[in-house]
Design a protein around this motif. Structure first.
Motif, PDB file in Angstrom:
ATOM      1  N   GLU A 176      35.065  42.970  42.887  1.00 41.11           N
ATOM      2  CA  GLU A 176      36.209  43.711  42.351  1.00 41.11           C
ATOM      3  C   GLU A 176      37.403  42.782  42.265  1.00 41.11           C
ATOM      4  OE1 GLU A 176      36.921  46.908  45.038  1.00 41.11           O
ATOM      5  OE2 GLU A 176      35.602  48.271  43.949  1.00 41.11           O
ATOM      6  N   GLY A 177      38.313  43.098  41.388  1.00 43.36           N
ATOM      7  CA  GLY A 177      39.551  42.320  41.289  1.00 43.36           C
ATOM      8  C   GLY A 177      40.736  43.268  41.164  1.00 43.36           C
ATOM      9  N   THR A 178      41.906  42.776  41.535  1.00 39.39           N
ATOM     10  CA  THR A 178      43.110  43.603  41.402  1.00 39.39           C
ATOM     11  C   THR A 178      43.988  43.051  40.285  1.00 39.39           C
ATOM     12  OG1 THR A 178      43.092  44.062  43.764  1.00 39.39           O
ATOM     13  CG2 THR A 178      45.171  44.458  42.607  1.00 39.39           C
ATOM     14  N   VAL A 179      44.362  43.944  39.386  1.00 38.38           N
ATOM     15  CA  VAL A 179      45.347  43.563  38.373  1.00 38.38           C
ATOM     16  C   VAL A 179      46.628  44.312  38.686  1.00 38.38           C
ATOM     17  CG1 VAL A 179      45.914  43.441  35.922  1.00 38.38           C
ATOM     18  CG2 VAL A 179      43.526  43.420  36.622  1.00 38.38           C
ATOM     19  N   VAL A 180      47.714  43.564  38.875  1.00 40.75           N
ATOM     20  CA  VAL A 180      49.022  44.219  39.011  1.00 40.75           C
ATOM     21  C   VAL A 180      49.694  44.102  37.648  1.00 40.75           C
ATOM     22  CG1 VAL A 180      51.264  44.182  40.160  1.00 40.75           C
ATOM     23  CG2 VAL A 180      49.190  43.739  41.487  1.00 40.75           C
ATOM     24  N   HIS A 181      49.861  45.243  37.009  1.00 44.24           N
ATOM     25  CA  HIS A 181      50.443  45.236  35.660  1.00 44.24           C
ATOM     26  C   HIS A 181      51.968  45.211  35.730  1.00 44.24           C
ATOM     27  CE1 HIS A 181      46.564  46.081  33.834  1.00 44.24           C
ATOM     28  NE2 HIS A 181      46.364  47.034  34.732  1.00 44.24           N
ATOM     29  N   ALA A 182      52.565  44.464  34.821  1.00 43.85           N
ATOM     30  CA  ALA A 182      54.036  44.414  34.727  1.00 43.85           C
ATOM     31  C   ALA A 182      54.387  44.156  33.267  1.00 43.85           C
ATOM     32  CB  ALA A 182      54.589  43.322  35.637  1.00 43.85           C
ATOM     33  N   TYR A 183      54.290  45.190  32.463  1.00 42.59           N
ATOM     34  CA  TYR A 183      54.596  45.009  31.034  1.00 42.59           C
ATOM     35  C   TYR A 183      55.157  46.314  30.453  1.00 42.59           C
ATOM     36  CZ  TYR A 183      50.142  47.463  30.241  1.00 42.59           C
ATOM     37  OH  TYR A 183      49.132  48.388  30.242  1.00 42.59           O
ATOM     38  N   VAL A 223      55.631  42.114  43.894  1.00 39.72           N
ATOM     39  CA  VAL A 223      55.289  41.477  45.177  1.00 39.72           C
ATOM     40  C   VAL A 223      54.768  42.548  46.145  1.00 39.72           C
ATOM     41  CG1 VAL A 223      56.223  40.290  47.198  1.00 39.72           C
ATOM     42  CG2 VAL A 223      56.883  39.531  44.925  1.00 39.72           C
ATOM     43  N   GLY A 224      55.429  43.693  46.184  1.00 36.85           N
ATOM     44  CA  GLY A 224      54.989  44.780  47.075  1.00 36.85           C
ATOM     45  C   GLY A 224      53.560  45.210  46.744  1.00 36.85           C
ATOM     46  N   LEU A 225      53.255  45.322  45.462  1.00 35.36           N
ATOM     47  CA  LEU A 225      51.906  45.758  45.048  1.00 35.36           C
ATOM     48  C   LEU A 225      50.861  44.694  45.377  1.00 35.36           C
ATOM     49  CD1 LEU A 225      52.929  47.338  41.614  1.00 35.36           C
ATOM     50  CD2 LEU A 225      51.975  48.585  43.575  1.00 35.36           C
ATOM     51  N   VAL A 226      51.237  43.427  45.207  1.00 29.11           N
ATOM     52  CA  VAL A 226      50.306  42.327  45.540  1.00 29.11           C
ATOM     53  C   VAL A 226      50.049  42.330  47.048  1.00 29.11           C
ATOM     54  CG1 VAL A 226      50.126  39.799  45.684  1.00 29.11           C
ATOM     55  CG2 VAL A 226      50.827  40.866  43.536  1.00 29.11           C
ATOM     56  N   GLU A 227      51.110  42.514  47.832  1.00 23.98           N
ATOM     57  CA  GLU A 227      50.938  42.498  49.302  1.00 23.98           C
ATOM     58  C   GLU A 227      50.032  43.645  49.750  1.00 23.98           C
ATOM     59  OE1 GLU A 227      54.848  41.768  51.241  1.00 23.98           O
ATOM     60  OE2 GLU A 227      54.051  39.733  50.927  1.00 23.98           O
ATOM     61  N   GLU A 228      50.246  44.807  49.134  1.00 18.15           N
ATOM     62  CA  GLU A 228      49.430  45.974  49.486  1.00 18.15           C
ATOM     63  C   GLU A 228      47.960  45.719  49.147  1.00 18.15           C
ATOM     64  OE1 GLU A 228      51.278  49.656  48.065  1.00 18.15           O
ATOM     65  OE2 GLU A 228      49.213  50.313  47.654  1.00 18.15           O
ATOM     66  N   ALA A 229      47.727  45.149  47.949  1.00 19.41           N
ATOM     67  CA  ALA A 229      46.344  44.871  47.534  1.00 19.41           C
ATOM     68  C   ALA A 229      45.717  43.823  48.450  1.00 19.41           C
ATOM     69  CB  ALA A 229      46.325  44.397  46.090  1.00 19.41           C
ATOM     70  N   ALA A 230      46.526  42.828  48.864  1.00 23.17           N
ATOM     71  CA  ALA A 230      45.998  41.774  49.749  1.00 23.17           C
ATOM     72  C   ALA A 230      45.602  42.387  51.094  1.00 23.17           C
ATOM     73  CB  ALA A 230      47.050  40.688  49.942  1.00 23.17           C
ATOM     74  N   ARG A 231      46.426  43.320  51.602  1.00 21.88           N
ATOM     75  CA  ARG A 231      46.106  43.985  52.882  1.00 21.88           C
ATOM     76  C   ARG A 231      44.818  44.780  52.755  1.00 21.88           C
ATOM     77  NH1 ARG A 231      51.610  44.914  53.374  1.00 21.88           N
ATOM     78  NH2 ARG A 231      51.439  46.939  52.365  1.00 21.88           N
ATOM     79  N   THR A 232      44.700  45.532  51.661  1.00 16.13           N
ATOM     80  CA  THR A 232      43.511  46.367  51.475  1.00 16.13           C
ATOM     81  C   THR A 232      42.264  45.507  51.368  1.00 16.13           C
ATOM     82  OG1 THR A 232      44.963  47.795  50.220  1.00 16.13           O
ATOM     83  CG2 THR A 232      42.623  48.290  50.072  1.00 16.13           C
ATOM     84  N   SER A 233      42.353  44.395  50.605  1.00 17.89           N
ATOM     85  CA  SER A 233      41.141  43.586  50.452  1.00 17.89           C
ATOM     86  C   SER A 233      40.800  42.898  51.775  1.00 17.89           C
ATOM     87  CB  SER A 233      41.268  42.604  49.291  1.00 17.89           C
ATOM     88  OG  SER A 233      42.069  41.518  49.670  1.00 17.89           O
ATOM     89  N   GLY A 234      41.830  42.544  52.572  1.00 24.98           N
ATOM     90  CA  GLY A 234      41.588  41.950  53.897  1.00 24.98           C
ATOM     91  C   GLY A 234      40.836  42.941  54.788  1.00 24.98           C
TER      92      GLY A 234
END
Ligand code: FAD
Ligand code: FLA
Length: 373
Positions: A330-337, A355-366
């Motif tokens: 799986e991969g995470t896409v954080v959209h910003a457009y 940044v908040g969304l990336v951090e959240e996704a990083a925590r979940t994948s960890g």
């Protein structure tokens, strides 16, 4: 040893003001960032992206009820861009905005507490039937500002690579494989496979760039048949605008429209001309840019996608019996457009959310990785 944060590699797809600001904010939080894009900040003549063509000032368009997210983004950006004034990258301007009476909700703006010297214009300062406000605002020289952001990124070790992407999944295979992609592709989000966002649409903007030392920013939509604006920017230049052609992909300059823009701007502020006449305006060039808009508003959210090819961690294998195995990655896409006419004025606020969304996704994948052990 690497911190948990710096172990995360992120690819930012898009090098307009949104991609660059997100990339810089991520690097500053310790992420390893790569930027890839078809158009880069040095492509100042490219009409394939919006960022070189902006004013670029801060002029909020929404009431707090209409756009609480936008209000937060613009508050954060106003503060951040103010910090660039001493370096000359941004300039302070006296701003005036006039609009039709039916837009009364624009009075009592949320930004009266953010932008200094906010006041309601007197009746005598507005055309018949119009209302208005004035406030202190800011602007940046759009192409130079983006080049500054890119140089900052390079100085911090970020690679910025020119590459055209057809499918969002391709990006997960870049730089030895990543699990996180920020999608800041503006109008590109309409046609990249795996994103295919049909709510994305252009708003065409024609402007005239002129030479002038004017420091008053004037926005006038008090005549429903003809809106115009004057946005001075650092370097003794002024952007006179502008049109808003929704769903209009035409990249050519209309000479008659350019004359209409300059005539209207001259009425708004004769000081843009050497002698108060159209002939006395020192034209640098005519511009057309497409604002990357989205019918339902900007998309700033994360999405988990199944990577069909499985990437490097889980490539698809076909067994002797023809069965397909693997490909569970799986991969995470954080959209910003989809920021339309407001990419600069919302850039730092959007980047904070990204940044908040990336951090959240990083925590979940960890956590997911830990639970597999
Ligand atoms: P873009 O700048 O369009 O960048 C998109 C990036 O994605 C580019 O690098 C592009 O190459 C890349 N990309 C797209 N598809 C692909 C693909 N398939 N593969 C690889 N890369 C891809 N905003 C303000 O805040 N204030 C203003 O005063 C202002 N004035 C404006 C005046 C005009 C005339 C115009 C046209 C716009 C104005 N704007 C203003 C709006 C502002 O320019 C945009 O909101 C902003 O530039 C959008 O930035 P972005 O990074 O989202 O998109
Ligand atoms: N944001 C600018 C634009 O999109 C405006 O043209 F402020 F001038 F509207």
């Amino acid at each position: 040893m690497l911190s948990a944060r710096s172990k995360h590699k992120v690819v930012v797809l898009g090098a307009g003001v949104i991609g660059l600001t997100c990339a810089l904010s991520l690097v500053e939080r310790g992420y390893i960032v790569h930027v890839i894009a078809r158009d880069l900040p040095e492509d100042t003549d490219s009409q394939s992206f919006a960022s070189p063509w902006a004013g670029a000032n801060i002029c909020p368009f929404k009431s707090i009820e209409d756009g609480p997210r936008e209000a937060n983004w613009e508050t954060a950006t106003y503060k951040k861009i103010s910090e660039f004034i001493p370096s000359g990258l941004a300039i302070a301007l006296k701003g005036t905005r006039r609009f039709v009476r039916t837009e009364e909700e624009f009075l009592g703006h949320w930004y009266k507490d953010v932008m200094p010297n906010y006041r309601r214009l007197e009746k005598s300062e507005c055309p018949e039937g119009a209302l208005g406000v004035s406030f202190d605002t800011l602007s940046v020289n759009a192409p130079k500002y983006c080049q500054y952001l890119a140089n900052e990124l390079r100085r911090k070790g970020v690679t910025i690579e020119r590459r055209y992407v057809r499918d969002i999944e391709e990006v997960f295979g870049c730089f030895g494989g990543v699990g996180m992609v920020v999608n800041a592709t503006g109008l590109g989000a309409k046609s990249i496979a795996g994103v295919d966002d049909q709510a994305v649409r252009p708003i065409r903007g024609q402007t005239v760039l002129i030479k002038s030392d004017c420091l008053r920013c004037t926005m006038d939509s008090s005549d429903p048949n003809s809106s115009a604006y004057i946005i001075p920017r650092p370097g003794g230049e002024v952007i006179c605008g502008g049109s808003y052609g929704v769903d209009d992909w035409d990249l050519s300059v209309s000479p008659s429209h350019a004359t209409r823009i300059l005539s209207h701007c001259l009425r708004l502020d004769p000081s843009i001309s050497r002698d108060g006449t159209l002939e006395g305006i020192e034209i640098i060039r005519d511009n057309v840019g497409l604002r990357p808009s989205r019918s339902s508003g900007p998309r700033v959210e994360s999405e988990t996608i199944k990577l069909e090819a499985g990437g490097r961690e889980s490539p698809i294998r076909v067994t002797k019996t023809g069965e397909r195995r693997g490909g569970e990655r799986e991969g995470t896409v954080v959209h910003a457009y989809g920021v339309g006419p407001a990419g600069y004025q919302q850039s730092w606020g959007i980047a904070e959310d990204v940044v908040g969304l990336v951090e959240e996704a990083a925590r979940t994948s960890g956590k997911k990785r830990e639970s597999k052990l």
